[in-house]
Design an enzyme around this catalytic site. Structure first.
Site, PDB file in Angstrom:
ATOM      1  CG  HIS A  12      -0.263   0.321   2.491  1.00  0.00           C
ATOM      2  ND1 HIS A  12       0.503  -0.611   3.148  1.00  0.00           N
ATOM      3  CD2 HIS A  12      -0.210   1.454   3.225  1.00  0.00           C
ATOM      4  CE1 HIS A  12       0.999  -0.061   4.247  1.00  0.00           C
ATOM      5  NE2 HIS A  12       0.577   1.193   4.322  1.00  0.00           N
ATOM      6  NE  ARG A  13       4.092   3.137   4.796  1.00  0.00           N
ATOM      7  CZ  ARG A  13       4.700   2.999   5.959  1.00  0.00           C
ATOM      8  NH1 ARG A  13       5.881   2.415   6.026  1.00  0.00           N
ATOM      9  NH2 ARG A  13       4.137   3.447   7.062  1.00  0.00           N
ATOM     10  N   GLY A  14       3.432   1.663  -2.184  1.00  0.00           N
ATOM     11  CA  GLY A  14       4.010   1.786  -3.525  1.00  0.00           C
ATOM     12  C   GLY A  14       3.130   2.637  -4.436  1.00  0.00           C
ATOM     13  CG  LEU A  15       2.996   4.235  -9.190  1.00  0.00           C
ATOM     14  CD1 LEU A  15       2.876   5.739  -9.042  1.00  0.00           C
ATOM     15  CD2 LEU A  15       3.797   3.901 -10.458  1.00  0.00           C
ATOM     16  CB  VAL A  16       0.316  -0.225  -8.065  1.00  0.00           C
ATOM     17  CG1 VAL A  16      -0.987  -0.981  -8.221  1.00  0.00           C
ATOM     18  CG2 VAL A  16       0.981  -0.034  -9.415  1.00  0.00           C
ATOM     19  N   GLY A  17      -0.197   0.411  -5.086  1.00  0.00           N
ATOM     20  CA  GLY A  17      -0.967   0.156  -3.870  1.00  0.00           C
ATOM     21  C   GLY A  17      -1.529   1.440  -3.274  1.00  0.00           C
ATOM     22  CB  SER A 108       4.432  -6.253 -15.632  1.00  0.00           C
ATOM     23  OG  SER A 108       5.202  -5.539 -16.581  1.00  0.00           O
ATOM     24  CB  SER A 109       2.688  -4.695 -20.662  1.00  0.00           C
ATOM     25  OG  SER A 109       3.694  -3.748 -20.404  1.00  0.00           O
ATOM     26  CE1 TYR A 137       8.334  -6.635 -11.516  1.00  0.00           C
ATOM     27  CE2 TYR A 137       7.684  -6.311 -13.799  1.00  0.00           C
ATOM     28  CZ  TYR A 137       7.469  -6.113 -12.451  1.00  0.00           C
ATOM     29  OH  TYR A 137       6.369  -5.397 -12.039  1.00  0.00           O
ATOM     30  CE  LYS A 141       4.889  -8.216 -10.975  1.00  0.00           C
ATOM     31  NZ  LYS A 141       3.995  -8.007  -9.836  1.00  0.00           N
ATOM     32  CB  THR A 165       0.346  -0.521 -20.263  1.00  0.00           C
ATOM     33  OG1 THR A 165       1.367  -0.209 -21.185  1.00  0.00           O
ATOM     34  CG2 THR A 165      -0.314   0.760 -19.767  1.00  0.00           C
ATOM     35  CG  HIS A 180       9.422   2.280 -14.632  1.00  0.00           C
ATOM     36  ND1 HIS A 180       9.049   2.022 -13.346  1.00  0.00           N
ATOM     37  CD2 HIS A 180       9.552   1.067 -15.234  1.00  0.00           C
ATOM     38  CE1 HIS A 180       8.961   0.709 -13.174  1.00  0.00           C
ATOM     39  NE2 HIS A 180       9.254   0.103 -14.298  1.00  0.00           N
ATOM     40  CG  ASP A 270      16.601   1.599 -27.904  1.00  0.00           C
ATOM     41  OD1 ASP A 270      16.621   2.676 -27.281  1.00  0.00           O
ATOM     42  OD2 ASP A 270      16.839   1.500 -29.128  1.00  0.00           O
TER      43      ASP A 270
HETATM   44  O1  GFB Z   1      10.569   2.748 -18.390  1.00  0.00           O
HETATM   45  P1  GFB Z   1      11.765   1.939 -18.695  1.00  0.00           P
HETATM   46  O2  GFB Z   1      12.894   2.029 -17.730  1.00  0.00           O
HETATM   47  O3  GFB Z   1      11.432   0.413 -18.847  1.00  0.00           O
HETATM   48  O4  GFB Z   1      12.360   2.405 -20.123  1.00  0.00           O
HETATM   49  P2  GFB Z   1      10.797  -0.562 -19.969  1.00  0.00           P
HETATM   50  C1  GFB Z   1      11.537   2.627 -21.246  1.00  0.00           C
HETATM   51  C2  GFB Z   1      12.330   3.211 -22.395  1.00  0.00           C
HETATM   52  O5  GFB Z   1      12.695   4.564 -22.048  1.00  0.00           O
HETATM   53  C3  GFB Z   1      13.641   2.492 -22.740  1.00  0.00           C
HETATM   54  C4  GFB Z   1      14.063   4.772 -22.352  1.00  0.00           C
HETATM   55  O6  GFB Z   1      13.786   2.464 -24.138  1.00  0.00           O
HETATM   56  C5  GFB Z   1      14.698   3.403 -22.120  1.00  0.00           C
HETATM   57  O7  GFB Z   1      15.970   3.323 -22.743  1.00  0.00           O
HETATM   58  N1  GFB Z   1      14.596   5.866 -21.525  1.00  0.00           N
HETATM   59  C6  GFB Z   1      15.026   7.063 -21.986  1.00  0.00           C
HETATM   60  C7  GFB Z   1      14.779   5.865 -20.190  1.00  0.00           C
HETATM   61  N2  GFB Z   1      15.534   7.815 -21.001  1.00  0.00           N
HETATM   62  C8  GFB Z   1      15.379   7.091 -19.855  1.00  0.00           C
HETATM   63  C9  GFB Z   1      15.697   7.353 -18.495  1.00  0.00           C
HETATM   64  O8  GFB Z   1      16.236   8.403 -18.123  1.00  0.00           O
HETATM   65  N3  GFB Z   1      15.348   6.375 -17.588  1.00  0.00           N
HETATM   66  C10 GFB Z   1      14.757   5.205 -17.970  1.00  0.00           C
HETATM   67  N4  GFB Z   1      14.451   4.306 -17.023  1.00  0.00           N
HETATM   68  N5  GFB Z   1      14.470   4.925 -19.271  1.00  0.00           N
HETATM   69  C11 GFB Z   1      10.194  -1.882 -17.857  1.00  0.00           C
HETATM   70  C12 GFB Z   1      10.694  -3.139 -17.254  1.00  0.00           C
HETATM   71  O9  GFB Z   1      10.680  -1.873 -19.143  1.00  0.00           O
HETATM   72  O10 GFB Z   1       8.807  -1.785 -17.908  1.00  0.00           O
HETATM   73  C13 GFB Z   1       9.960  -3.542 -16.047  1.00  0.00           C
HETATM   74  O11 GFB Z   1      12.067  -3.011 -16.996  1.00  0.00           O
HETATM   75  C14 GFB Z   1       8.449  -3.279 -16.117  1.00  0.00           C
HETATM   76  O12 GFB Z   1      10.171  -4.895 -15.884  1.00  0.00           O
HETATM   77  C15 GFB Z   1       8.134  -1.942 -16.714  1.00  0.00           C
HETATM   78  O13 GFB Z   1       7.826  -4.255 -16.887  1.00  0.00           O
HETATM   79  C16 GFB Z   1       6.668  -1.705 -16.911  1.00  0.00           C
HETATM   80  O14 GFB Z   1       9.453  -0.077 -20.410  1.00  0.00           O
HETATM   81  O15 GFB Z   1      11.768  -0.819 -21.061  1.00  0.00           O
END
Ligand code: GFB
Length: 316
Positions: A12-17, A108-109, A137, A141, A165, A180, A270
């Site tokens: 309940h302290r996380g983003l979703v909860g 998760s997607s 991960y 899931k 998503t 993220h 990517d």
């Molecule tokens: O959100 P994200 O970290 O995770 O990265 P995924 C999404 C895209 O954004 C990737 C780019 O192509 C990253 O390279 N990106 C650009 C960045 N700049 C940044 C930045 O400053 N920080 C981050 N973090 N990304 C996650 C999974 O995948 O999705 C988890 O790792 C989970 O397991 C989550 O499922 C929903 O969308 O690639």
């Protein structure tokens, strides 16, 4: 689920909860069971057992998880696999053994194959190899989904699974190494703007596409499905619309008021090229999102500005 039902929100302290708790409270649910990590350690079977024995939750939202962005997932494979498996096994098993009426598991997607046809339908699960940056991960899931389906098949336990998503919103993790993309870019643009830098570095090539759902919408869908859905099949929860990372960066730059330029850092991964959910099943059940991306980015940035002191800027 009645307004007086005993409802356990794990995580309940996380983003979703925290979003699910806010929405349940707004809708008048009065009997929420919420425990911090020091009160109930979800990694410990004994601790989870003690909670279920004492509180006998009737409904369980399993929103607790070890989560992180692309780099954190790739850096800590054992933590992401072990921690999520432990939480899922402890909570799902305890809920069934203590007679909970229903459990909802949030996945998760990223459970879908890296090159799944787009948009991704629920039946694409386990039809191909996973994206390597988050396969640990994803495997955890998928195990959670299978636990729900197995407990339903063998014991008749009403466990359902939602596949959200990419989520964002108030209470997100803004730490640049573990977050993220959405909170990372909000913080990067904000810092660049306030410190007078002329460039913001975006990881990767900017070409991957992602779909973003505001966590308040996810919470509304989670409660809707708890009330209206009881089946083994997983349900995608998204908007059905995606943008490139580059488009997202430009939108955030505009909202923050950054006038400089973007650079791309192809030394960073990517990840999967695209993961757009097919939300036909969700729409046919009668639920649709209502917060559009620009509106959501604006309100999340306002939340960040008002909570910069307490916002999670470092990994905990
Ligand atoms: O959100 P994200 O970290 O995770 O990265 P995924 C999404 C895209 O954004 C990737 C780019 O192509 C990253 O390279 N990106 C650009 C960045 N700049 C940044 C930045 O400053 N920080 C981050 N973090 N990304 C996650 C999974 O995948 O999705 C988890 O790792 C989970 O397991 C989550 O499922 C929903 O969308 O690639």
């Amino acid at each position: 689920m009645e307004r007086t039902s005993r409802i356990f929100v794990a995580g309940h302290r996380g983003l979703v909860g925290s979003a699910i708790v806010r929405k349940l409270q707004q809708q008048g649910y009065k009997n929420l069971i919420l425990r911090s990590r020091s009160e109930c350690d979800l990694y410990s079977r004994d601790s989870v057992e003690a909670l279920f024995k004492a509180e006998q939750p009737e409904y369980v939202f399993l929103a607790a998880a070890k989560v992180g962005g692309i780099l954190a997932n790739a850096t800590y494979p054992a933590d992401f696999l072990r921690d999520n498996l432990l939480i899922e096994l402890n909570v799902i098993d305890a809920a069934w053994r203590h007679g909970s009426k229903k459990l909802e598991f949030l996945g998760s997607s990223c459970i879908y194959p890296k090159f799944a046809p787009q948009p991704m339908k629920e039946e694409h699960l386990l039809t191909g190899a996973l994206e390597p940056t988050n396969e640990w991960y994803a495997i955890a899931k998928i195990a959670g989904i299978k636990l729900c389906q197995a407990y339903r098949a063998q014991y008749g336990f009403d466990a359902i699974s939602l596949m959200p998503t990419n989520l964002y919103g108030p209470g997100d993790n803004f730490d640049l190494k573990s977050s993220h993309v959405m909170p990372a870019l909000i913080r990067k643009f904000h810092d660049a703007q306030s410190e007078g830098h002329s460039e913001v570095s975006v990881w990767g090539t900017g070409t991957p596409k992602r779909e973003f759902l505001h966590v308040d919408d996810l919470a509304s869908a989670a409660i809707f499905l708890m009330q209206h859905y009881s089946d083994a099949g997983i349900v995608n929860v998204g908007t059905g619309v995606d943008v490139t990372v580059s488009e997202l960066a430009n939108l955030i730059g505009r909202v923050v008021g950054f006038k400089g330029r973007l650079t791309f850092d192809p030394s960073k991964p990517d990840g999967t090229p695209r993961k757009l959910l097919d939300v036909t099943r969700l729409h046919s059940l009668g639920w649709k999102h209502f917060i559009d991306l620009e509106q959501g980015v604006r309100s999340t940035y306002e939340w960040f500005l008002q909570n910069a002191e307490s916002a999670r800027l470092v990994t905990v």
